[in-house]
Scaffold this motif. Structure first.
Motif, PDB file in Angstrom:
ATOM      1  N   LEU A 244       0.826  -1.206   0.000  1.00 21.66           N
ATOM      2  CA  LEU A 244       0.000   0.000   0.000  1.00 21.66           C
ATOM      3  C   LEU A 244       0.861   1.258   0.000  1.00 21.66           C
ATOM      4  O   LEU A 244       0.518   2.252  -0.649  1.00 21.66           O
ATOM      5  CB  LEU A 244      -0.942  -0.007   1.205  1.00 21.66           C
ATOM      6  N   ASP A 245       1.987   1.222   0.714  1.00 20.27           N
ATOM      7  CA  ASP A 245       2.904   2.364   0.715  1.00 20.27           C
ATOM      8  C   ASP A 245       3.445   2.604  -0.687  1.00 20.27           C
ATOM      9  O   ASP A 245       3.562   3.754  -1.143  1.00 20.27           O
ATOM     10  CB  ASP A 245       4.055   2.124   1.687  1.00 20.27           C
ATOM     11  N   ALA A 246       3.814   1.519  -1.370  1.00 20.87           N
ATOM     12  CA  ALA A 246       4.346   1.663  -2.728  1.00 20.87           C
ATOM     13  C   ALA A 246       3.282   2.203  -3.673  1.00 20.87           C
ATOM     14  O   ALA A 246       3.591   2.974  -4.595  1.00 20.87           O
ATOM     15  CB  ALA A 246       4.870   0.314  -3.227  1.00 20.87           C
ATOM     16  N   TYR A 247       2.040   1.797  -3.462  1.00 22.61           N
ATOM     17  CA  TYR A 247       0.937   2.309  -4.278  1.00 22.61           C
ATOM     18  C   TYR A 247       0.672   3.774  -3.954  1.00 22.61           C
ATOM     19  O   TYR A 247       0.319   4.570  -4.836  1.00 22.61           O
ATOM     20  CB  TYR A 247      -0.309   1.471  -4.026  1.00 22.61           C
ATOM     21  N   GLY A 248       0.807   4.129  -2.658  1.00 19.71           N
ATOM     22  CA  GLY A 248       0.570   5.488  -2.219  1.00 19.71           C
ATOM     23  C   GLY A 248      -0.805   5.690  -1.627  1.00 19.71           C
ATOM     24  O   GLY A 248      -1.499   6.660  -1.960  1.00 19.71           O
TER      25      GLY A 248
END
Length: 267
Positions: A244-248
């Motif tokens: 989710l962090d990588a997706y933003g």
């Protein structure tokens, strides 16, 4: 929709249909993936290699629909180039050019989940950002998926739900998914964001998306719920938040639970 409990790497002696042998045109044929109703074969090695997917007659897998979705999406994102799609009384097949990459679940990437998960999250965000909702001819709304699930409920009544939903029957689950959450953001969803459907290059960069048979406009959590869930199957615990962090985006537990349950009751 299917979960990884219905997917596998076929045995080397997995039967090869004559239609796939013809498509191979003397290239070596290796069965590489089986996913509830369809089998994928690699045809040849290196430059000029191909992949062929076969669905026998009676399968629910719509390879003509997948070909149409790849042809449309290919104008905006990296997906396999469609070379051939056909059908006869025995089944349907889809032949695509190979992309220069490997599934994010090879042993190499299982040993480096930080890279694999980051690429999956970043490439999914790029996919959602690139594909134009207003121009997309395909829909994958929760309403349509619930209707499909209700239509096929009798055939799937025997299925056991994922352990995350232990204690629920198929009937219980089907009743719950009729309570559809408000849309967070409509995007063109990939439709099957399990980790094997993202390809990575040898140097750990995004190489392409595969398996687009369920592509269509839907809430982005339809994709995010399954992408994060798949990390638990393929890499172990602790990788949902990094994706989710990588997706933003921040977690959304309610939509995540809903779309995972919808996945479980779907075809």
């Amino acid at each position: 929709m299917t979960s990884l409990s219905f997917t596998s790497i076929p045995a080397p002696d997995h039967p090869v249909p004559d239609q796939i042998r013809h498509a191979a045109a003397d290239r070596p044929i290796v069965p590489v993936w089986h996913n509830e109703g369809a089998t994928t074969f690699r045809l040849g090695e290196g430059p000029g290699s191909r992949f062929a997917k076969w669905a026998p007659a009676g399968s629910s897998v719509d390879l003509a629909g997948e070909a149409a979705r790849m042809l449309w999406a290919g104008a905006f994102v990296t997906v396999p180039h469609v070379l051939e799609q056909g059908s006869d009384a025995e089944g349907t097949w889809l032949v695509t050019a190979a992309l220069d990459g490997d599934m994010a679940v090879t042993e190499r990437w299982k040993q480096d989940p930080a890279t694999a998960v980051r690429v999956i999250g970043e490439s999914l965000r790029a996919f959602h950002d690139a594909l134009p909702v207003a121009e997309c001819p395909f829909s994958a709304s929760a309403e349509e998926r619930v209707a499909e699930a209700e239509h096929g409920a009798e055939q799937r009544a025997h299925r056991t739900l994922h352990p995350d939903f232990a204690g629920l029957t198929q009937a219980d689950a089907l009743k719950r998914v009729t309570d559809i959450p408000a849309v967070d953001l409509l995007v063109v969803c990939h439709g099957d964001t399990c980790a094997p459907n993202t390809l990575l290059s040898a140097d750990g960069r995004f190489a392409g998306h595969v398996d687009l048979g369920a592509l269509g406009v839907a809430d982005r959590w339809s994709d995010l719920a399954i992408a994060t869930w798949s990390t638990t199957w393929n890499y172990g615990p602790g990788w949902e938040l990094p994706l989710l962090d990588a997706y933003g985006i921040d977690p959304d537990p309610a939509r995540t639970e809903y779309y995972r349950l919808l996945w479980e009751v779907g075809p």
